[in-house]
Design an enzyme around this catalytic site. Structure first.
Site, short mmCIF file in Angstrom:
data_model
loop_
_atom_site.label_atom_id
_atom_site.label_comp_id
_atom_site.label_asym_id
_atom_site.label_seq_id
_atom_site.Cartn_x
_atom_site.Cartn_y
_atom_site.Cartn_z
N GLY A 242 0.77 -1.23 0.00
CA GLY A 242 0.00 0.00 0.00
C GLY A 242 0.81 1.28 0.00
N GLU A 288 4.16 -6.76 1.65
CA GLU A 288 3.72 -7.12 0.29
C GLU A 288 3.61 -5.88 -0.61
OE1 GLU A 288 -0.08 -8.89 0.83
OE2 GLU A 288 0.71 -10.75 1.60
N PRO A 289 4.68 -5.12 -0.78
CA PRO A 289 4.56 -3.94 -1.62
C PRO A 289 4.53 -4.29 -3.11
CG PRO A 289 6.81 -4.19 -0.83
CD PRO A 289 6.01 -5.32 -0.23
N GLY A 290 3.70 -3.60 -3.86
CA GLY A 290 3.65 -3.79 -5.31
C GLY A 290 3.96 -2.49 -6.02
N ARG A 291 3.05 -1.51 -5.81
CA ARG A 291 3.17 -0.22 -6.49
C ARG A 291 4.52 0.44 -6.23
NH1 ARG A 291 -0.98 2.71 -8.12
NH2 ARG A 291 -2.43 1.51 -6.81
N CYS A 368 -13.15 4.08 -29.27
CA CYS A 368 -14.49 4.55 -29.56
C CYS A 368 -15.29 4.43 -28.27
CB CYS A 368 -15.10 3.71 -30.68
SG CYS A 368 -16.72 4.31 -31.13
N TYR A 403 0.28 -1.95 -12.13
CA TYR A 403 -1.11 -2.15 -12.52
C TYR A 403 -1.39 -1.62 -13.93
CZ TYR A 403 -1.28 -2.98 -7.52
OH TYR A 403 -1.02 -3.46 -6.26
C1 LIG Z 1 -3.43 -8.38 -0.40
C2 LIG Z 1 -2.62 -7.34 -1.09
N1 LIG Z 1 -1.30 -7.28 -0.83
C3 LIG Z 1 -0.52 -6.37 -1.44
C4 LIG Z 1 -1.05 -5.46 -2.32
C5 LIG Z 1 -0.13 -4.47 -2.96
O1 LIG Z 1 -0.48 -3.16 -2.73
P1 LIG Z 1 0.44 -2.00 -3.30
O2 LIG Z 1 0.64 -2.26 -4.73
O3 LIG Z 1 -0.32 -0.76 -3.05
O4 LIG Z 1 1.72 -2.04 -2.53
C6 LIG Z 1 -2.41 -5.49 -2.63
C7 LIG Z 1 -3.02 -4.50 -3.53
O5 LIG Z 1 -3.90 -3.77 -3.16
C8 LIG Z 1 -3.22 -6.46 -1.98
O6 LIG Z 1 -4.54 -6.54 -2.25
#
Ligand SMILES: Cc1ncc(COP(=O)(O)O)c(C=O)c1O
Length: 464
Positions: A242, A288-291, A368, A403
């Site tokens: 997050g 669990e970072p993604g963004r 479109c 994303y």
């Molecule tokens: C369960 C869980 N973990 C990790 C993430 C990664 O979040 P972010 O990309 O904001 O770090 C998400 C995305 O919302 C998620 O649903």
């Protein structure tokens, strides 16, 4: 915002590469990633957290970008991976992550997905409900193979973010906190469950630390109660992801604008680790970072393909002004930013990058679809580009690594875009664009037989 951008002689460079030069050599639209930026993002998180809590393990949230080259870059950086579906689990295994390096989330896991996770022996199946806990126990018993489990509890903390990205306080994910004692009871008493930890995730693009402070305190309360009641020591607290990145520059930020952020990895680490160190330093911290790993690692390169001026009319039909429109070759088929989803990515004209961006344009994609219009800067509907921006110019959307590849779609039979990466100064392709064949291969025309292609009949019931 990414640290890989630079303007040299009025031209935008990404990780040292002249973006418009590359756009002359390969068709737009395409994504351009930076291996160096991915490694820098991972390092920043790892350093910030391990300095404050040595026993920290990072599981990259692969939903942010599960391109196979990208997963390999993550693997080589030495961190782990979080997956959210059977398909992501297969990709993680194919990218050579070890089972110990994988945690498996999901709010509707099928029996087949749970089978695969149990069989693989992932580090934790993160269970989303009491029902699912029983389902995991049943699968494990049937297979006579114990399952590693963490319980996802909804810590019920309000957050200020895009409405589609909030996951607690009315969101769909996780076990209600009132049911936490029952979930721990069931997990501890099940012969086929090895209870490893607790999980929480409060949402994505969270631009303030307060929700993390509250969430971690609540999680530690829940863990204290469970450990005392059952005489157990959990291995880990998973604090989710997050962490926000900066999409909008501070100069145009409105109060409570979730596209703006002043937080760095250190701020999140301080908020999350302080309570953990004080109250339960023995716990390993999972993240669990993604963004915050993928977001700043890519730009999207597009070309202006159309331009026009349209009148603005008042209620009586009288023309009271003009709007200049530019249409680029990527819309919400390529980048999930448009009128309906209301996301925002900054954009720069690559060959005029040093010029003042003062001229207002409405910026649209090629679909479109009336909603295929990009959000404006600040609270206006206009993007601001240098005067003279027109057809043939290269418009680059910034911080588009998270994303985006994942969400592309072939709407209007437009091919999903290619992706390239800068690796040690060289460019390599990491995703081919769709061919026309790719776009029709799933359709079964009249007279043809379905199921003739070599693929699993259904990911619901069967995994390769
Ligand atoms: C369960 C869980 N973990 C990790 C993430 C990664 O979040 P972010 O990309 O904001 O770090 C998400 C995305 O919302 C998620 O649903």
């Amino acid at each position: 915002m990414t640290t890989s951008l630079e303007i040299r002689d009025d031209r935008l460079h990404f990780d040292g590469l002249d973006v418009a030069d590359l756009a002359r050599q390969v068709p737009t639209p395409f994504f351009l990633f930076s291996a160096r930026q991915i490694a820098a993002n991972i390092d920043a998180l790892r350093t910030a957290f391990t300095r404050r809590h040595t026993a920290t393990e990072i599981f990259y949230a692969s939903k942010a970008c599960s391109n196979m080259w990208f997963l390999n870059a993550v693997l080589r950086s030495g961190i782990n991976v979080e997956v959210n579906a059977g398909g992501e689990l297969i990709k993680a295994l194919r990218a050579a992550f070890a089972p110990r390096q994988i945690v498996f989330n999901g709010v509707a896991k099928t029996v087949a997905e749970i089978e695969l996770a149990v069989q693989t022996g992932v580090r934790a199946i993160i269970v989303d409900s009491l029902f699912e806990l029983e389902r995991v126990a049943d699968v494990a018993a049937r297979r006579q193979q114990r399952a590693n489990v963490a319980l996802r509890i909804d810590v019920d903390v309000p957050t200020l973010t895009h409405p589609g990205l909030a996951t607690t306080h009315g969101g769909k994910a996780g076990i209600d906190r009132d049911d936490a004692p029952a979930a721990f009871d069931l997990a501890v008493s099940s012969a086929w469950i090895d209870l490893r930890g607790m999980h929480m995730h409060i949402g994505s693009q969270i631009t303030s630390v307060e929700p993390y402070v509250r969430a971690v305190e609540t999680a530690l309360d829940i863990i204290d109660a469970a450990e005392q009641q059952h005489g157990i020591d959990l291995e880990h607290l998973n604090a989710g992801g997050g962490f926000a990145i900066v999409y909008r520059s501070a100069a145009v930020c409105q109060p409570a604008d979730y596209f703006c952020s002043t937080l760095a990895a250190d701020d999140y680490a301080e908020a999350i680790c302080a309570a953990l160190e004080r109250r339960n330093p023995r716990l390993t911290l999972f993240l669990e970072p993604g963004r915050s790993i993928a977001g700043t690692a890519a730009v999207l390169v597009t070309t202006v393909e159309n331009e026009k001026t349209k009148g603005v009319r008042d209620a009586s039909g009288k023309r009271v002004g003009d709007e200049r429109w530019l249409t680029v070759d990527a819309g919400f088929n390529t980048l999930l930013e448009h009128t309906n989803y209301r996301w925002y990515y900054p954009a720069v004209v690559a060959t005029r990058a040093g010029q003042p961006a003062t001229a207002p344009f409405r910026l649209a994609g090629p679909l479109c679809d009336g909603g295929d219009v990009f959000a404006g800067d600040g609270d206006t509907p206009f993007r601001h580009f240098p005067e003279g921006t027109s057809v043939g110019d290269i418009v680059v959307f910034i911080d588009t690594g998270a994303y985006s590849l994942e969400m592309m779609n072939p709407y209007n039979a437009r091919p999903r875009a290619a992706a390239y990466a800068v690796v040690d100064g060289d460019v390599r392709q990491i995703r081919e664009p769709d061919t026309f064949e790719d776009m029709v291969m799933h359709d079964v025309p009249p007279g043809a037989a379905a199921g003739s292609r070599d693929h699993p009949a259904s990911l619901r019931t069967e995994f390769p």
